[in-house]
Design a protein around this motif. Structure first.
Motif, PDB file in Angstrom:
ATOM      1  N   GLU A   1       0.832  -1.206   0.000  1.00 44.15           N
ATOM      2  CA  GLU A   1       0.000   0.000   0.000  1.00 44.15           C
ATOM      3  C   GLU A   1       0.868   1.258   0.000  1.00 44.15           C
ATOM      4  O   GLU A   1       0.614   2.203  -0.761  1.00 44.15           O
TER       5      GLU A   1
ATOM      6  N   GLN B   1       1.955   5.771  -7.435  1.00 43.31           N
ATOM      7  CA  GLN B   1       0.702   5.952  -8.184  1.00 43.31           C
ATOM      8  C   GLN B   1       0.362   4.727  -9.036  1.00 43.31           C
ATOM      9  O   GLN B   1      -0.036   4.841 -10.198  1.00 43.31           O
TER      10      GLN B   1
ATOM     11  N   TYR C   1      -1.294   2.023  -7.230  1.00 45.88           N
ATOM     12  CA  TYR C   1      -2.186   1.291  -6.335  1.00 45.88           C
ATOM     13  C   TYR C   1      -3.503   0.912  -7.012  1.00 45.88           C
ATOM     14  O   TYR C   1      -3.989  -0.211  -6.859  1.00 45.88           O
ATOM     15  N   ASP C   2      -4.069   1.837  -7.778  1.00 48.17           N
ATOM     16  CA  ASP C   2      -5.365   1.603  -8.426  1.00 48.17           C
ATOM     17  C   ASP C   2      -5.272   0.631  -9.600  1.00 48.17           C
ATOM     18  O   ASP C   2      -6.303   0.225 -10.150  1.00 48.17           O
TER      19      ASP C   2
ATOM     20  N   LYS D   1       1.036   3.371  -3.561  1.00 56.36           N
ATOM     21  CA  LYS D   1       0.404   4.691  -3.533  1.00 56.36           C
ATOM     22  C   LYS D   1       1.425   5.782  -3.841  1.00 56.36           C
ATOM     23  O   LYS D   1       1.130   6.738  -4.572  1.00 56.36           O
TER      24      LYS D   1
END
Length: 237
Positions: free
Chosen positions: A115, A122, A124-125, A119
């Motif tokens: 995590e 950039q 994570y999604d 994150k």
């Protein structure tokens, strides 16, 4: 942390890729390894990581021989090549869990680190997406996250900033510094002299497999600056 002594690597065609190279990377170092294309940088890094054998010399990782105790050495390090080969049939998170399993990272620890780093970079999604859908830059980010999961004592990187956007490159530099602040070491090759000059506390320049100069960055670059020194040292004789 990394001790390279009299390393020599000769390929089957007779080319001497690395010629009697000796370097010492200490805990806390961010050590830049600079040279022209074909100078021997990638070969050196692959020898250090245990990917390819070498003909003479010794490589110690945290005091252990990469030849005599390769598994223990590899558990202490992480290597990121310039073009990461990642299983494209996996999703991003499946790949990270595979790497975490190999390095025996507990589930609670890996979840926290995934995590944090995903994150920050950039990504994570996109972790639920197939790696086959990733761009080169995204694959590079995934490889970097995987390398940091077990907080290696030695981080080896081959041109780590190629393919990264400026923000991601800045984030990777920060993470590298944080890792070294905790007692690890970073040894990486780069063509970006400005990055090496600003980021590294030590630098080595290699030409045609031979070490040309090595030492603290300020001492190596002197008054000329790193770019001028590099161009002077690697020009054709």
């Amino acid at each position: 942390m990394l001790r390279i002594s009299n390393l020599t690597k000769v390929y089957r065609n007779g080319k001497v890729a690395v010629d009697d190279l000796t370097l010492h990377v200490e805990a806390g170092d961010i050590f830049g390894f600079i040279g022209h294309n074909g100078a021997g940088k990638t070969t050196t890094l692959k020898c250090c990581s245990g990917i390819i054998p070498f003909d003479q010399g010794e490589i110690l990782i945290d005091g252990l021989s990469i030849l005599n105790d390769p598994v223990t050495c590899k558990l202490k390090m992480a290597f990121i090549p310039d073009n990461p080969e990642i299983y494209t049939f996996l999703t991003g998170i499946q790949y990270l869990n595979l790497v975490a399993d190999i390095y025996r990272v507990p589930v609670s620890v890996r979840e926290e680190r995934v995590e944090k780093y995903a994150k920050e970079l950039q990504l994570y999604d996109n972790l639920a997406d197939s790696v086959s859908s990733y761009s080169h830059g995204m694959k590079q980010k995934l490889a970097i996250i995987a390398a940091f999961l077990h907080e290696p004592k030695l981080l080896l990187l081959d041109e780590p900033f190629v393919g990264l956007d400026p923000k991601a490159a800045f984030t990777v530099k920060q993470i590298m510094q944080e890792l070294c602040d905790r007692g690890s070491a970073v040894f990486f090759s780069t063509h970006v002299l400005e990055v090496a000059e600003k980021l590294c506390n030590k630098i080595a320049i290699i030409k045609d497999g031979k070490l040309v100069i090595s030492g603290p960055t300020e001492k190596v670059k002197g008054e000329k600056g790193l770019e001028a020194l590099f161009l002077e040292l690697v020009q054709d004789e």
